[in-house]
Design a protein around this motif. Sequence first.
Motif, mmCIF file in Angstrom:
data_model
loop_
_atom_site.group_PDB
_atom_site.id
_atom_site.type_symbol
_atom_site.label_atom_id
_atom_site.label_comp_id
_atom_site.label_asym_id
_atom_site.label_seq_id
_atom_site.Cartn_x
_atom_site.Cartn_y
_atom_site.Cartn_z
ATOM 1 N N VAL A 139 64.983 61.564 -11.915
ATOM 2 C CA VAL A 139 64.981 61.138 -13.161
ATOM 3 C C VAL A 139 65.047 59.357 -13.421
ATOM 4 N N PRO A 191 66.023 56.572 -15.642
ATOM 5 C CA PRO A 191 66.657 56.384 -17.111
ATOM 6 C C PRO A 191 65.974 55.372 -18.034
ATOM 7 N N ASP A 240 61.173 51.558 -13.636
ATOM 8 C CA ASP A 240 60.060 52.654 -13.698
ATOM 9 C C ASP A 240 59.189 52.489 -12.592
ATOM 10 N N ASP A 265 60.444 61.522 -13.550
ATOM 11 C CA ASP A 265 60.870 62.054 -15.080
ATOM 12 C C ASP A 265 61.576 61.091 -15.830
ATOM 13 N N ASN A 266 60.806 60.546 -16.633
ATOM 14 C CA ASN A 266 61.501 59.269 -17.455
ATOM 15 C C ASN A 266 62.242 59.936 -18.677
ATOM 16 N N ARG A 267 63.557 59.454 -18.693
ATOM 17 C CA ARG A 267 64.361 59.931 -19.615
ATOM 18 C C ARG A 267 65.082 58.692 -20.207
ATOM 19 N N PRO A 268 64.345 57.764 -20.802
ATOM 20 C CA PRO A 268 64.810 56.745 -21.536
ATOM 21 C C PRO A 268 65.879 56.746 -22.630
ATOM 22 N N GLY A 323 69.778 53.515 -20.771
ATOM 23 C CA GLY A 323 69.699 53.975 -19.341
ATOM 24 C C GLY A 323 70.892 55.288 -19.262
ATOM 25 N N GLY A 361 69.723 59.228 -19.498
ATOM 26 C CA GLY A 361 68.986 59.709 -18.452
ATOM 27 C C GLY A 361 70.013 60.012 -17.510
ATOM 28 N N GLU A 418 71.950 63.029 -18.308
ATOM 29 C CA GLU A 418 71.251 64.275 -18.110
ATOM 30 C C GLU A 418 71.256 64.611 -16.364
ATOM 31 N N THR A 433 67.602 67.376 -7.840
ATOM 32 C CA THR A 433 67.603 66.201 -8.928
ATOM 33 C C THR A 433 68.244 65.079 -8.282
ATOM 34 N N LEU A 473 68.466 60.568 -9.153
ATOM 35 C CA LEU A 473 68.579 59.707 -10.314
ATOM 36 C C LEU A 473 68.397 58.297 -9.601
#
Length: 320
Positions: free
Chosen positions: A31, A33, A41, A62-65, A69, A72, A75, A85, A87
């Motif tokens: 992840v 964020p 990134d 997996d970008n979750r912006p 931050g 993400g 999540e 997972t 981070l």
Amino acid sequence: MLKKLLITAVFVCGAAAAHAQSFPAKPIRLVIPFPPGGGTDILSRLVANRLSESTKWNLVPDNRPGAGGTIGVAEAARAAPNGYTLLMGQKDNMAVAPWLYKELSYEPVRDFTAVAHVAYTPVVIVTGAQSRFKSLADVVAAARSAPDSITYGSPGNGTTIHLAAESFNQAADIKLRHVPYKGSNAAMMDVLGGSIDLAVSSVPSALSQIKAGKVRALAVTSAARSTSLPDVPTVAESGYKGFDVNTWYGLFMPAKTPKDVVERVNREVNSLLQTPAMQSAIHDQGAEPKAMTPEQFGALLQRDYTDSKNVVARTGMKIE
């Protein structure tokens, strides 16, 4: 009874070793964020690609912006603690944000296990190439003679960079006037144009302008000089002993992830960080690679989490 206990211990140790050897049995989600293309990134994908090459694991970025931050991170905190997972957390969203956002759904120290520190980025204080300020001492002298008249730009309220500048205000017993921007580039453009006196920025964001001679770097805020800016003194060298503020990047997993998995990932990341190719790639981003054990990284998170609370309370930092 003793025999049964010994058999049980052997079984548990054997099961843990087998689990570590069989991990991973499927792709690992990383992840990120922040949006694609930014510094976090780029570093995250560098780690994912090089680690996939060295271990043959399948790491899937997996970008979750969103929300600095914190979306993400939240999540990742909800993910199953099974090792699948990861981070890429950083100081802003893991140590500073909890004291600025009123209703975060995660608590970093409680909800995450520190896995592997990857790199840290010093903060740099710059001024325009034609500025009257030739050193940090010049800034301090001007600020003391005319408090609240010297302006500095940052990428926004509540960032580690804002925290670094306010910590310097405290250390030097001066009052620089904060001008928050929505990102480092906007602040850099205004210091170039002379609209503000100083810009406080991460090294990667300022590096090209420094190397082009468009801005003058006065000091970096880390304990040691930046590899990317070896001729720029630290704040500590400029007379403020013990001053050390930077932003770090590192890998976390949800709390209660099996210890053997955490240690396996840590070993692989630390081995990667020892390679000249990886060190060079991180230096190219203006960052400094640094390996740690999970325990060392966890202690860093705890220290910065506590320190950030104190700085936020002292300075009145807040989200715009």
